[in-house]
Scaffold this active site. Sequence first.
Site, PDB file in Angstrom:
ATOM      1  N   LYS A 113      29.630  33.268  39.806  1.00 32.98           N
ATOM      2  CA  LYS A 113      30.886  32.604  40.156  1.00 32.98           C
ATOM      3  C   LYS A 113      30.572  31.281  39.398  1.00 32.98           C
ATOM      4  O   LYS A 113      31.678  30.673  38.832  1.00 32.98           O
ATOM      5  CB  LYS A 113      31.107  32.317  41.640  1.00 32.98           C
ATOM      6  CG  LYS A 113      31.420  33.384  42.379  1.00 32.98           C
ATOM      7  CD  LYS A 113      32.835  33.486  42.628  1.00 32.98           C
ATOM      8  CE  LYS A 113      33.403  34.827  43.371  1.00 32.98           C
ATOM      9  NZ  LYS A 113      32.632  35.389  44.410  1.00 32.98           N
ATOM     10  N   LYS A 196      32.651  46.505  37.685  1.00 33.85           N
ATOM     11  CA  LYS A 196      33.450  46.958  38.770  1.00 33.85           C
ATOM     12  C   LYS A 196      34.764  46.787  38.804  1.00 33.85           C
ATOM     13  O   LYS A 196      35.246  45.580  38.124  1.00 33.85           O
ATOM     14  CB  LYS A 196      32.504  46.476  40.011  1.00 33.85           C
ATOM     15  CG  LYS A 196      32.695  45.007  40.229  1.00 33.85           C
ATOM     16  CD  LYS A 196      32.259  44.610  41.531  1.00 33.85           C
ATOM     17  CE  LYS A 196      32.642  43.196  41.592  1.00 33.85           C
ATOM     18  NZ  LYS A 196      32.516  42.521  43.010  1.00 33.85           N
ATOM     19  N   LYS A 199      39.456  41.996  41.534  1.00 35.82           N
ATOM     20  CA  LYS A 199      40.800  41.246  41.220  1.00 35.82           C
ATOM     21  C   LYS A 199      40.326  40.300  39.976  1.00 35.82           C
ATOM     22  O   LYS A 199      41.251  40.161  39.319  1.00 35.82           O
ATOM     23  CB  LYS A 199      40.930  40.296  42.630  1.00 35.82           C
ATOM     24  CG  LYS A 199      42.509  41.027  43.011  1.00 35.82           C
ATOM     25  CD  LYS A 199      42.755  39.939  44.315  1.00 35.82           C
ATOM     26  CE  LYS A 199      43.387  39.103  43.765  1.00 35.82           C
ATOM     27  NZ  LYS A 199      44.928  39.317  43.366  1.00 35.82           N
TER      28      LYS A 199
END
Length: 333
Positions: A113, A196, A199
């Site tokens: 992140k 993967k 979103k």
Amino acid sequence: MNKEIVVSGIRSTGKLHLGNYYGAVKNFVQMQNDFNCFFFIADLHSLTTHPTPGDLHGHVKHVLVEYLAAGIDPENTTIYVQSDVPEVAELYLYLNMNAYMGELERSTSFKDKVRANPDNVNAGLLTYPVLMAADILMHKAIKVPVGKDQEQHLEMARTFGNRFNRLYNADYFPEPYAFSFTENLVKVPGLDGKGKMGKSEGESNAVYLSDSPEVIRKKVSRAVTDGGPTSEFQEKPEAIQNLFDLMKIVSTPDTLEHFNDLYNKMAIRYGDFKKQLAEDMILATAPIRDRIQEISADDAYLRQVAKHGALKARESAQKTIREVRELIGIKSF
Ligand code: TYM
């Protein structure tokens, strides 16, 4: 008979995709009769990315509707919205006192992140695994159905629970483990040829449960491929392997074997392969897609489900908080 306790949640960042479904929700549905299940919508976790108030509420609704459309039965299972159970925030605070900077900074998802959003490295992001541990430990869960990407968070939940037990010299929190009915934890790949389904990887990388058949056909037809195999029994490059992995999830073993054979013989036509993959995705999601519309229109039902779930979840949470306060030594005069 006392059933084993199961807890899991999904962040309310929007609609559910096939990764959420095959990594988590499908297991939720299969577990609900044999376990004491708590499945929630992690709206507090989604605050790390600062959604607008309107988006936040809309996204919570999406997840609630899609849980129900996938077949989770609110009579059998405790379905709730995380923020309806304020005890979670209290347990999060207590657990934060013995979660260390070093271990939080080393978490893979935190590092990912930070790399993806260097301008929004907030404390909530750093302590995200502590909030997740609070969700799980709150109900003393043993099993946590999640996808592969959550494995490290489960390890941290065990660490925080064990540390609490040691600190207060009590055998209080049991150890929770990631769970899947499949042999290994699931990782559903995306359509972009790398990594993967998710979103944040871009709209076209994910196939959503609510996507119409036309949208699914379009997304799959644009999935990344290559010029085709150049020798027999060649190892598949990542983008192609990902599509085969998706086919393994949604298609029959015969279909998978058929295209695998064609690939090995260098006779595969990616157009046909993708068409079949799209049709099998459409078929696999059809019953859920049909129910999404219907349930979404019934606000009174959704309100009743959320209210009922919050009551049941709070009953369990309040018991834990009472006991945890006692162990810590928080007492009123
Ligand atoms: P989230 O919202 O990112 O994902 C929800 C669930 O979907 C799974 N998943 C996948 N599984 C396989 N392949 C994929 N491509 C894929 N993408 C998502 C995730 O593994 C997860 O099981 N931190 C959690 C939410 C959470 C939680 C909890 C989970 C909060 N508290 C307590 C379990 C217990 C999360 O962000 O999941």
